[in-house]
Motif scaffolding. Structure first.
Motif, PDB file in Angstrom:
ATOM      1  N   THR A  49       0.802  -1.223   0.000  1.00  0.00           N
ATOM      2  CA  THR A  49       0.000   0.000   0.000  1.00  0.00           C
ATOM      3  C   THR A  49       0.835   1.273   0.000  1.00  0.00           C
ATOM      4  OG1 THR A  49      -0.188  -0.233   2.407  1.00  0.00           O
ATOM      5  CG2 THR A  49      -2.006  -1.064   1.087  1.00  0.00           C
ATOM      6  N   SER A  50       2.082   1.203   0.458  1.00  0.00           N
ATOM      7  CA  SER A  50       2.921   2.401   0.448  1.00  0.00           C
ATOM      8  C   SER A  50       3.222   2.865  -0.966  1.00  0.00           C
ATOM      9  CB  SER A  50       4.242   2.142   1.193  1.00  0.00           C
ATOM     10  OG  SER A  50       5.073   1.239   0.472  1.00  0.00           O
ATOM     11  N   ARG A  63      -0.775  11.188  -2.781  1.00  0.00           N
ATOM     12  CA  ARG A  63      -1.245   9.952  -3.394  1.00  0.00           C
ATOM     13  C   ARG A  63      -0.939   9.944  -4.885  1.00  0.00           C
ATOM     14  NH1 ARG A  63      -7.474   8.137  -3.240  1.00  0.00           N
ATOM     15  NH2 ARG A  63      -7.447   8.789  -5.417  1.00  0.00           N
ATOM     16  N   PHE A 189      -1.564   4.132   5.795  1.00  0.00           N
ATOM     17  CA  PHE A 189      -1.379   2.894   5.047  1.00  0.00           C
ATOM     18  C   PHE A 189      -0.326   1.992   5.672  1.00  0.00           C
ATOM     19  CE2 PHE A 189       0.859   6.516   3.291  1.00  0.00           C
ATOM     20  CZ  PHE A 189       2.177   6.104   3.277  1.00  0.00           C
ATOM     21  N   ALA A 212       2.462  -3.247   5.833  1.00  0.00           N
ATOM     22  CA  ALA A 212       1.572  -2.736   4.794  1.00  0.00           C
ATOM     23  C   ALA A 212       0.938  -3.911   4.067  1.00  0.00           C
ATOM     24  CB  ALA A 212       2.333  -1.853   3.806  1.00  0.00           C
ATOM     25  N   ASP A 261      -7.337  -2.345   2.141  1.00  0.00           N
ATOM     26  CA  ASP A 261      -7.094  -1.229   3.059  1.00  0.00           C
ATOM     27  C   ASP A 261      -7.836   0.016   2.567  1.00  0.00           C
ATOM     28  OD1 ASP A 261      -5.928   0.949   4.527  1.00  0.00           O
ATOM     29  OD2 ASP A 261      -4.189  -0.311   4.939  1.00  0.00           O
ATOM     30  N   ALA A 263      -7.283   2.982   3.033  1.00  0.00           N
ATOM     31  CA  ALA A 263      -6.416   4.144   2.786  1.00  0.00           C
ATOM     32  C   ALA A 263      -6.029   4.266   1.325  1.00  0.00           C
ATOM     33  CB  ALA A 263      -5.157   4.052   3.645  1.00  0.00           C
ATOM     34  N   ILE A 264      -6.283   3.234   0.513  1.00  0.00           N
ATOM     35  CA  ILE A 264      -5.855   3.267  -0.891  1.00  0.00           C
ATOM     36  C   ILE A 264      -7.067   3.188  -1.811  1.00  0.00           C
ATOM     37  CG2 ILE A 264      -3.629   2.240  -0.344  1.00  0.00           C
ATOM     38  CD1 ILE A 264      -4.682  -0.416  -1.415  1.00  0.00           C
TER      39      ILE A 264
END
Length: 324
Positions: A49-50, A63, A189, A212, A261, A263-264
């Protein structure tokens, strides 16, 4: 992921073969899968995810546009190793930190980690590009004193790390500092995780770290796909987005049932859908009025049934009965 090839790569390839059954697949082994996807060299990429974010001038990371998650493969955890005889107790004590390939996931997470901890003066040193195994090369450099620590993004229990920990001259470094400040808000993330004591040989206790989610990513569909959806579209050199049917097939083929996740960015077909609102008890005003009148009528009939007759009526009925 080229940083730490393991069962995750095999899982992604197996799912792709099932989703694209009967079609030839080509695999590109690269330390920078996100860049390959954004550069339209591949149609799918295995990333953590990073990879969806990069450091910017602002406090919060920026992002990266152009890709979205289409399935969950597993989870990678930060492993920070140092020599057992060194006096390094924290990542903040290390000045020369080795990572895997240049531009890979380990280097990316290392720079985010050091930025979050404010330890930006440390040197992040990727493995030489001509080595066959970056993990082997960096572990050797650590043992030779060329590096203070090494940082790898790998799934917990990775066989290469298990083998290195068996020698009893390396130890894992904890990351309690990550919970200080606003790192959990700045980098949502990266999640808190723990490497249990029985995971690797010669561990003396659990190791708190961060990790992650590893996902299969695909390109974001263009706003107007007209002209690129025909059978000859491959000839135009354009990487086609994954259809909803393909994304669904990939998720069915992947063993993980974990939710992507939040966050993404995620493929719309996988986005959580709100539950439908319940039907109102009274669909219309007219229906409510009719129900009210029916209830009133039932109450009136019940009243007529149970009410007592007037005294005059009862006397009249008694006289008639007596006269009979």
């Amino acid at each position: 992921m080229a940083d730490a090839l393991s069962g995750q790569s095999a899982t992604a390839l197996s799912a792709a073969r099932k989703a694209f059954s009967g079609r030839a697949l080509s695999v590109l082994n690269t330390p920078t899968p996100a860049e390959a996807l954004l550069d339209k060299k591949v149609r799918m990429a295995v990333v953590n995810t990073s990879a969806f974010f990069e450091l910017g001038d602002d406090v919060f990371p920026v992002r990266r546009e152009g890709m979205q998650a289409v399935g969950v493969i597993g989870y990678d955890t930060v492993h920070i190793l140092t020599r057992d005889d060194s006096d390094i107790a924290s990542i903040n004590d290390a000045e020369r930190i080795g990572v895997a390939r240049a531009g890979g996931g380990s280097e990316h997470v290392a720079r985010i980690l050091l930025a979050g901890l404010g330890h930006t003066e440390a040197d992040v040193i990727p493995a030489p590009g001509d080595v066959e195994s970056p993990i082997d090369a960096q572990i050797d450099a650590l043992r030779n004193g060329e590096l203070n620590a090494v940082l790898f993004m790998a799934e917990i229990g990775h066989p290469r790390i298990v083998r290195e920990m068996q020698t009893d001259d390396l130890r894992l470094i904890r990351l309690p500092e990550w919970q200080e400040g606003n790192n959990l808000i700045r980098f949502p993330f990266l999640r808190l995780t723990r490497i249990n004591e029985d995971t690797y040989p010669n561990m003396t206790g659990p190791v708190d770290s961060i990790g992650a989610q590893v996902v299969l990513a695909g390109p974001v569909p263009a706003a107007d796909p007209i002209g690129t959806a025909g059978p000859g579209s491959a000839a135009v050199g354009e990487v086609l987005p994954l259809t909803s049917k393909t994304v669904t097939a990939l998720n069915e083929a992947l063993p993980s049932r974990e939710t992507i996740d939040p966050a993404i960015p995620v493929s719309p077909i996988l986005a959580p859908r709100p539950k439908p609102e319940p039907e109102p008890i009274n669909p219309s005003t007219a229906y409510s009025v009719v129900n009210f009148l029916a209830i009133c009528l039932m109450v009136f009939f019940l009243y007529l049934y149970v009410r007592k007759q007037p005294v005059s009526v009862r006397r009249r009925q008694a006289r008639k009965s007596g006269g009979a």
